[in-house]
Design a protein around this motif. Structure first.
Motif, PDB file in Angstrom:
ATOM      1  N   GLU A   1       0.054   3.855  -2.888  1.00  0.00           N
ATOM      2  CA  GLU A   1      -0.451   5.179  -2.523  1.00  0.00           C
ATOM      3  C   GLU A   1       0.553   6.298  -2.747  1.00  0.00           C
ATOM      4  O   GLU A   1       0.211   7.467  -2.588  1.00  0.00           O
TER       5      GLU A   1
ATOM      6  N   ALA B   1      -7.444   5.164   1.109  1.00  0.00           N
ATOM      7  CA  ALA B   1      -6.045   4.994   1.507  1.00  0.00           C
ATOM      8  C   ALA B   1      -5.951   4.107   2.749  1.00  0.00           C
ATOM      9  O   ALA B   1      -6.677   4.297   3.720  1.00  0.00           O
TER      10      ALA B   1
ATOM     11  N   TYR C   1      -8.452  -2.089  -3.823  1.00  0.00           N
ATOM     12  CA  TYR C   1      -9.439  -1.406  -2.992  1.00  0.00           C
ATOM     13  C   TYR C   1     -10.816  -2.049  -3.064  1.00  0.00           C
ATOM     14  O   TYR C   1     -11.522  -2.108  -2.060  1.00  0.00           O
TER      15      TYR C   1
ATOM     16  N   TYR D   1       0.819  -1.219   0.000  1.00  0.00           N
ATOM     17  CA  TYR D   1       0.000   0.000   0.000  1.00  0.00           C
ATOM     18  C   TYR D   1       0.846   1.259   0.000  1.00  0.00           C
ATOM     19  O   TYR D   1       0.443   2.275  -0.565  1.00  0.00           O
TER      20      TYR D   1
ATOM     21  N   HIS E   1      -5.168  -0.578  -8.640  1.00  0.00           N
ATOM     22  CA  HIS E   1      -5.948   0.238  -7.704  1.00  0.00           C
ATOM     23  C   HIS E   1      -7.329  -0.383  -7.516  1.00  0.00           C
ATOM     24  O   HIS E   1      -7.781  -0.620  -6.388  1.00  0.00           O
TER      25      HIS E   1
END
Length: 187
Positions: free
Chosen positions: A58, A75, A127, A54, A123
């Motif tokens: 990010e 996030a 997520y 991550y 992404h």
């Protein structure tokens, strides 16, 4: 400029991500994790590997004009850090260095961060998985290993329980609405 997916592309995208999710759920480690066959320490090592992933995912941050896709609520790095501290692994960077596969994946994410199509595929997968299967994993980790809410913030989103399905649909639609350059790459 192209949209990320047309209607048929959206269906293909969902089918592919569903296939990969099912494959991941049937792999040895995740089966052991959700089956209660590991320990809280092994879960801690697992979560630390996500810390490296991550962090790389990010680093790119949001693109101007894409707030629905790059919602700051998605996030996970800060939540992972807090969970690891609550699990007694505040020193996770030294105690749990990235495994070779983790380091390779994090490097790959950094390499493709400028390629919208390839980056957004990762992404979306990460997520959406956190919003979906991650919720079940949190319940099972709590049940099997006695993890507390302070140790499971990674899976907690500030989205009303009845709004998760709506949020995921909006996220997918926002992804489909992105105007992306026409080059296509493999992820």
């Amino acid at each position: 400029m192209l949209h990320a997916a047309d209607a048929s592309g959206d269906l293909r995208q969902r089918a592919r991500s569903r296939r990969f999710s099912r494959a991941a759920e049937s792999r040895g480690y995740i089966v052991q994790l959700i089956g209660g066959e590991l320990s809280l320490e092994e879960y801690t090592r697992y979560l630390a590997q996500f810390g490296w992933v991550y962090e790389a995912l990010e680093e790119r941050g949001s693109r101007e004009g894409d707030p629905a896709v790059f919602d700051p609520e998605l996030a996970r790095s800060a939540a992972i850090e807090a969970d690891l501290a609550a699990l007694g692994a505040a020193d996770w960077r030294t105690a749990h260095p990235p495994l070779p596969a983790t380091a390779e994946y994090a490097a790959h994410l950094r390499t493709i961060s400028g390629d919208d199509v390839r980056y957004l595929a990762h992404h979306y997968t990460r997520y959406r998985g956190d919003l979906s299967g991650g919720q079940a994993i949190a319940r099972l980790v709590a049940r099997h290993y006695g993890a507390t809410p302070e140790q499971l913030g990674f899976y907690r989103f500030e989205i009303a329980d009845d709004g998760v399905v709506r949020y995921k649909r909006g996220y997918r639609e926002a992804m489909n609405d992105l105007a992306l350059s026409p080059e296509r790459s493999t992820c």
